[in-house]
Write a protein that holds these residues in place. Structure first.
Motif, PDB file in Angstrom:
ATOM      1  N   CYS A 120      62.978  40.510  45.874  1.00  0.00           N
ATOM      2  CA  CYS A 120      63.573  41.744  45.372  1.00  0.00           C
ATOM      3  C   CYS A 120      63.698  41.666  43.849  1.00  0.00           C
ATOM      4  O   CYS A 120      64.213  40.692  43.305  1.00  0.00           O
ATOM      5  CB  CYS A 120      64.947  41.954  46.020  1.00  0.00           C
ATOM      6  N   GLU A 156      65.520  43.203  41.916  1.00  0.00           N
ATOM      7  CA  GLU A 156      66.903  43.328  41.409  1.00  0.00           C
ATOM      8  C   GLU A 156      67.718  42.053  41.652  1.00  0.00           C
ATOM      9  O   GLU A 156      68.376  41.549  40.753  1.00  0.00           O
ATOM     10  CB  GLU A 156      67.618  44.499  42.100  1.00  0.00           C
ATOM     11  N   CYS A 157      67.723  41.547  42.921  1.00  0.00           N
ATOM     12  CA  CYS A 157      68.660  40.465  43.261  1.00  0.00           C
ATOM     13  C   CYS A 157      67.950  39.150  43.579  1.00  0.00           C
ATOM     14  O   CYS A 157      68.602  38.125  43.752  1.00  0.00           O
ATOM     15  CB  CYS A 157      69.547  40.879  44.438  1.00  0.00           C
ATOM     16  N   CYS A 162      65.024  45.127  48.039  1.00  0.00           N
ATOM     17  CA  CYS A 162      65.623  44.866  49.355  1.00  0.00           C
ATOM     18  C   CYS A 162      66.473  46.081  49.757  1.00  0.00           C
ATOM     19  O   CYS A 162      66.710  46.977  48.948  1.00  0.00           O
ATOM     20  CB  CYS A 162      66.441  43.579  49.342  1.00  0.00           C
ATOM     21  N   CYS A 213      69.545  46.749  47.549  1.00  0.00           N
ATOM     22  CA  CYS A 213      69.330  47.214  46.175  1.00  0.00           C
ATOM     23  C   CYS A 213      68.622  48.565  46.104  1.00  0.00           C
ATOM     24  O   CYS A 213      68.577  49.187  45.051  1.00  0.00           O
ATOM     25  CB  CYS A 213      68.527  46.183  45.386  1.00  0.00           C
TER      26      CYS A 213
HETATM   27 ZN   LIG Z   1      67.928  43.139  46.276  1.00  0.00          ZN
END
Ligand SMILES: [Zn+2]
Length: 256
Positions: free
Chosen positions: A157, A159-160, A181, A184
């Motif tokens: 992902c 973002e995370c 994901c 996110c």
């Molecule tokens: Zn994520």
């Protein structure tokens, strides 16, 4: 003005006067350059008919110190781009490679590995016999994005950092720069849903570093083309002209 020598691919030729042309070159040593070729149309001369689209050449040029066009003084042919003429696809695929290099690279920003990858792709397109063009071009696109630092994040992902599973539908964020994901994803714009198999294929192409022989056979679906076409047009802020001439680049509408 220093005199420079370089290996180059000819990306664009524009007539400047009755005898001269402006040549855009992607050089191995200096990146993209624009140069004036005086006497380019003369048959016998310093260019000796080497100035042809997508030709690989050795060049000598005078580098202008204060911006403006460099001056091409010599070009020697190394490999002429001349695909078999029974089908226009390899020719147009070559033009597409040139369009990508013109759009994605900057003047005097060298990428020697990208130069070799482009030269190798053009040489393969020139070969006689059956070539599987669609995987060849996808491998080049992914390698170009990787080498220029624009490859979307396909493994975890964006973002995370959570690893993505490929056994379900995956959200690909066109403007986020990769997969997202389920946690996110909410609130993100320009999302395409792709199936896990397409993501798996993209991951293989990202890892092959331009060497298509390392990729097991996969079907390159319209969904995969959608992800790559969007990533490239997002970077450039426009669509590439050759996209509509090449059927294998056709994308299916992503579910957003
Ligand atoms: Zn994520």
């Amino acid at each position: 003005m220093p005199l420079e020598k370089a290996h180059a691919l000819i990306l664009r030729l524009v007539d400047f006067s009755e005898t001269s042309q402006v040549v855009t070159l992607f050089t191995k040593e200096f990146g993209k350059i624009g140069a004036l070729a005086k006497g380019a149309h003369r048959h016998k001369g310093p260019f000796d008919s080497a100035l042809d689209l997508l030709t690989r050449v050795r060049v000598v040029f005078l580098r202008k110190s204060s911006g403006g066009l460099d001056l091409l003084t010599e070009a020697r042919l190394e490999h002429r781009f001349r695909p078999p003429d029974r089908d226009l696809t390899p020719l147009f695929a070559g033009y597409y490679v040139a369009e990508l290099l013109l759009g994605l690279t900057d003047d005097y920003d060298p990428h020697p590995e990208l130069f070799e990858s482009a030269a190798q792709t053009l040489q393969t397109l020139s070969q006689d016999g059956e070539i599987n063009i669609s995987p060849l071009i996808l491998a080049f696109e992914m390698n170009a994005l990787r080498l220029l630092g624009h490859l979307p994040n396909l493994e975890e992902c964006v973002e995370c950092g959570k690893p993505m599973s490929t056994d379900q539908l995956v959200a690909f964020g066109q403007s986020s720069g990769g997969v997202l994901c389920q946690t996110c994803r909410p609130g993100k714009r320009h999302i395409a849903q792709i199936n896990g198999e397409s993501l798996n294929t993209l991951q293989w192409y990202a890892r092959c570093k331009g060497n298509v022989d390392l990729v097991p056979p996969h079907q390159i679906t319209g969904e995969i083309r959608g992800v790559i076409n969007h990533s490239i047009s997002h970077l450039l802020g426009r669509e590439l002209k050759m996209q509509k001439h090449l059927r294998f680049l056709a994308q299916s509408e992503g579910k957003t």
